[in-house]
Write an enzyme that holds these catalytic residues in place. Structure first.
Site, PDB file in Angstrom:
ATOM      1  N   GLU A 124      19.002  45.656  11.310  1.00  0.00           N
ATOM      2  CA  GLU A 124      19.353  44.918  12.513  1.00  0.00           C
ATOM      3  C   GLU A 124      18.351  43.854  12.948  1.00  0.00           C
ATOM      4  O   GLU A 124      18.733  42.824  13.486  1.00  0.00           O
ATOM      5  CB  GLU A 124      19.546  45.918  13.675  1.00  0.00           C
ATOM      6  CG  GLU A 124      20.688  46.883  13.490  1.00  0.00           C
ATOM      7  CD  GLU A 124      22.038  46.198  13.525  1.00  0.00           C
ATOM      8  OE1 GLU A 124      22.285  45.390  14.439  1.00  0.00           O
ATOM      9  OE2 GLU A 124      22.840  46.436  12.604  1.00  0.00           O
ATOM     10  N   SER A 526      50.053 103.878  28.728  1.00  0.00           N
ATOM     11  CA  SER A 526      49.210 105.030  29.048  1.00  0.00           C
ATOM     12  C   SER A 526      47.764 104.664  29.342  1.00  0.00           C
ATOM     13  O   SER A 526      47.016 105.486  29.872  1.00  0.00           O
ATOM     14  CB  SER A 526      49.244 106.039  27.892  1.00  0.00           C
ATOM     15  OG  SER A 526      50.536 106.589  27.762  1.00  0.00           O
TER      16      SER A 526
END
Length: 876
Positions: A124, A526
């Protein structure tokens, strides 16, 4: 004539204009008038250039004077708040998930690898450390390109200019913005150090796939930290800023390689790496693939609960302000819970046959359009394959398909490439794998929940080339698989505080967002009986109370049919002690004790355990667990049994902090404290809790000097008796499979509803409660073998084996006021002197039997009275 000749200049006179001859000499008058010479032309050009430069300078000065007052103060960049996602962690600091449009993990300059800085500068801005914010040569080059071609090819931007644009300016392409960018870059250079500018850049820059900053990009593309990347991978990341969406290694591998190699070549030319390093890195193949939100632990349902809570509290800022949430989840237990539930559902699914329909890959490369880079593998049968197909290219295309398909937890997608006599070769996202026939022999065809067909004898009966399948890698053993249609849930809670330790809301959240722990309201069967029995013990019953297990008939005008409840076995056991009835899960005993104490009395008592009163039916069906509740509500009720009888509220958020570590919230749960009986509780005067509000933990951030003690809802003696009875469910009843854990401190209860629609197991020791539910989302029978003890309990066992492996056994302390006496096992009365079959039973002191059993009660305690003739009792 011999005299000297005298030169006399000719006198020039102005001739009149002659139209006839004017066209032959059109410029003679002009040249004669201005006397244009090369020297005068040069002066004119110089004058024109001076005017142009002056004009440009004046224009720039005007722009500078106009824009300078509007430029922001770069010192603000030192305090800039980057958009950072919400991060969710376990209690032991392992990342669960993150939420936010921008994935970002900010780094300090010291944390940036030097190799990456070199790659970035080579890519860059190689003059970054020399210029003062702008690259004059670069700007001139960009200007000339614009003049020559009429198109903008390069912006001539430095890293500092990109920082100015990314933090302060829009992406608008105009000369005004460019001038502002230049001026701001110069101002930034005067204010910040080069290190600060680089740090701002690498944390802000967009690098594709929702990744902002280099650390997020490294995680997205490689699933690693930036410090763990190779030179080639580092150069790949450094090359992304130019075209992050169009040229990243996932969207465009070829462009990404070209850009990467350019960066590597620049590093060589700048002396940052050697030629051998370049050659090695440039030859490295692309290994990038999409890695979803980084997580160290699988807990998607917990993550979604946290996300909902944070959005409710902080709105959309929850996604961008970098909040950090620590949950109560234990990473080890959460992993065990996920694995146990998924494995249990897969086991059920395989036991009921293979139902997956063939589906075929639709990406086929033809040799006329593609050139294969390699030959097919040696095992591939080219003799029987389509000769017009470019198989290497096809395999590559299939891999691209598979990489885009999200795995279903333990299940991995694949495409069958070639079927052999001993198995099949598969194309996976990672390469080729061989699925042996032994891994698919289970796949008898599904007929219905109770019937499967014959098992296959050859792989070709199940698979064919191009078929898409799922497979499971179970510790290196590959098994053909299918996504289960049956679902389940697991919730595990610390009963002493309510802190949720593990939560799994289904097989896979990616396939279904429905959180069954919180949202599935199902009949508990149950597994609800312990609360009926607790109410009975609180209302005068004892573990030795004798209840007649005989047929009953409900004849009610509000019912369309006469209701004849029965035990699962279809047998009747006659007079039965309460303890026996519980561990044998005898339905008719539960109905009779509920009738004796009254449904309204039971409901008022049971709501204290955290069950919403609106969900509990105030009739005898309550005894059979016919009132639908969620797994979370059932686990909350069991927590009160496990902790000695205190009401706790489950919570899952331990703390919320800002990105800077400022604590915004810290949980202050009420604690079940058996040793704090004489202390005043903060909620002693509060009404009974009837609703759970799991998504709204207490917002009291004050740190108490002493723990807040939870409210006691159950007499400590009743609690002891109930837990002791539930231990028998594991020692000798429907939960005896749990004896495989070889612990003496476990208690619990199975639950199975009519037609095996729901299967449950809730169990605990004094420090951990876990509830497991299994069933279909749309209620239907799971088959006649799908019971609580055979379907849900194995999942519970697999989880608790891991969850309790580091926990010492905890003995149940017998409280004052509870005594143990010898009783006759048939009558529940005191045993006669010298009675050989007498057993010990616990009682509250005031409930000890006073009568002594007669000698006729001498049958064994667990005798089978199933042949007893009984006349149904009519109940209204």
């Amino acid at each position: 004539m011999g005299g000297h000749y005298k030169h006399n200049p000719i006198k020039r006179t102005k001739k009149p204009y002659n139209a006839a001859t004017a066209d032959d000499r059109p410029y003679e008058g002009i040249f004669n008038t201005f006397m244009i010479t090369p020297k005068s032309i040069l002066k004119f050009v110089i004058w024109l250039c001076v005017c142009a430069v002056s004009g440009t300078g004046l224009a720039c000065l005007a722009i500078y004077l106009y824009l300078t007052p509007t430029l922001p103060d770069p010192r603000q960049l030192r305090d800039v708040d980057l958009q950072t996602p919400l991060r969710v962690y376990t209690a032991d600091n392992q990342l669960i998930s993150e939420f936010g449009e921008k994935r970002r993990t900010p780094l300090t300059f010291e944390q940036i690898p030097e190799q990456f800085i070199n790659a970035l500068l080579a890519s860059e801005d190689d003059g970054f450390y020399e210029h003062y914010g702008i690259d004059v040569k670069g700007l001139l080059r960009a200007t000339l390109e614009l003049i020559r071609t009429g198109r903008k090819k390069s912006g001539g931007s430095t890293i500092t200019m990109q920082v100015a644009k990314n933090y302060y300016l829009s992406s608008e392409k105009s000369f005004a913005r460019k001038f502002t960018e230049i001026l701001l870059a110069i101002k930034i250079e005067k204010t910040l150090t080069k290190q600060e500018i680089l740090e701002l850049y690498i944390n802000k820059i967009y690098l594709g796939k929702r990744a902002y900053g280099i650390e997020a990009a490294a995680q997205v593309y490689y699933g690693k930290s930036i410090n763990e990347l190779s030179l080639a991978q580092t150069a790949m990341i450094a090359g992304l800023p130019q075209a992050p969406s169009a040229a990243n290694p996932i969207n465009s591998p070829d462009r990404a390689i070209s850009r990467r190699n350019y960066v590597l070549a620049r590093m060589v030319s700048l002396g940052m790496i050697s030629q051998p390093d370049f050659e090695t890195a440039a030859a490295e193949p692309i290994t990038a693939r999409y890695h979803g939100a980084t997580s160290e632990i699988t807990a998607p349902y917990v993550a979604e609960m946290v996300r909902q809570y944070m959005v409710d509290q902080y709105g959309d800022h929850a996604y961008t302000d970098g909040y950090v949430v620590h949950t109560t989840i234990d990473a080890r237990r959460q992993t065990a819970a996920t694995q146990a539930l998924q494995q249990g559902l897969l086991n059920y699914d395989r036991a009921h046959g293979y139902r997956q329909q063939p589906s075929f890959a639709d990406t086929i490369a033809r040799t006329s359009t593609l050139t294969a880079p390699d030959n097919p593998p040696d095992w591939f049968d080219t003799a029987t394959a389509d000769p017009a197909t470019d198989w290497p290219a096809t395999f590559s295309n299939w891999q691209q398909q598979l990489r885009s398909q999200e795995p279903q937890n333990r299940l991995v997608p694949a495409i069958i490439a070639d079927v052999k006599t001993d198995g099949a070769w598969m194309v996976t996202a990672e390469g080729f794998r061989f699925l042996p026939f032994s891994g698919m022999q289970w796949a008898a065809p599904y007929i219905n929940v109770n019937v499967i067909g014959k098992k296959p004898t050859t792989p070709s009966q199940l698979l064919s080339s191009r078929q898409k399948i799922w497979f499971e890698d179970r510790d290196g053993e590959l098994l053909l698989a299918q996504t289960p249609e049956v679902e389940g849930a697991l919730i595990s809670i610390n009963p002493n505080s309510g802190a949720i330790q593990a939560l799994v809301g289904g097989f896979s959240q990616s396939g279904n967002q429905f959180n069954r722990v919180l949202q599935a309201n199902r009949q508990p069967g149950s597994s609800f009986k312990p609360f009926i029995y607790s109410a009975a013990l609180e209302n005068g019953f004892t573990p030795a109370s004798i209840i007649n297990d005989a047929p009953v008939v409900f004849n009610d005008s509000s019912l369309e049919n006469t209701w004849r409840p029965e035990n699962y076995s279809g047998k009747f056991y006659g007079p039965t002690r309460l303890r026996q009835a519980l561990y044998k899960s005898q339905n008719l005993v539960s109905i009779r004790i509920l009738k004796q104490m009254g449904p309204a009395t039971a409901v008022n008592y049971i709501t204290q355990f955290g069950f919403p009163k609106s969900k509990l039916s105030a009739d005898l069906s309550l005894a059979l667990g016919a009132s639908a509740v969620s797994p979370m509500e059932l686990a909350t009720g069991y927590a009160a049994l496990a902790n000695g009888g205190f009401a706790i509220t489950p919570f899952f958020i331990q703390s919320v902090t800002t990105a800077d570590g400022l604590e915004l919230f810290s949980a202050t749960p009420e604690i079940a404290c058996r040793q704090c009986e004489n202390q005043t509780t903060a909620t002693e005067q509060a009404a009974s809790a009837s609703n759970l509000n799991l998504l709204q933990p207490s917002t009291d951030t004050a740190t108490p000097t002493e723990p807040v003690i939870a409210r006691r809802i159950m007499d400590k003696r009743t609690n002891f008796l109930m837990v002791n009875m539930l231990k028998d469910v594991i020692r000798r009843g429907t939960g005896r499979r749990a004896r495989a854990l070889e612990r003496s401190d476990l208690a619990g209860k199975t639950g199975t509803t009519n037609d095996q629609v729901d299967a449950w197991f809730s169990g605990f020791n004094p420090n951990l409660v876990t509830t497991v539910w299994v069933g279909f989302d749309q209620p239907q029978s799971m088959g006649k073998w799908a019971l609580g003890g055979t379907t849900a309990l194995p999942i519970w066992i697999d989880y608790m084996a891991v969850a309790l492996e580091t926990e010492q056994e905890v003995s149940l302390e017998q409280p004052d006021g509870v005594v143990s006496v010898r009783i006759d096992p048939q009558s529940g009365l005191l045993a006669a002197p010298g009675q050989e079959d007498a057993i010990f039973e616990y009682f509250r002191a005031e409930n000890v039997p006073t009568d002594v059993a007669l000698p006729s009660y001498s049958e064994t305690a667990d005798g089978d009275n199933s042949g007893l003739t009984a006349t149904p009792e009519l109940l209204f």
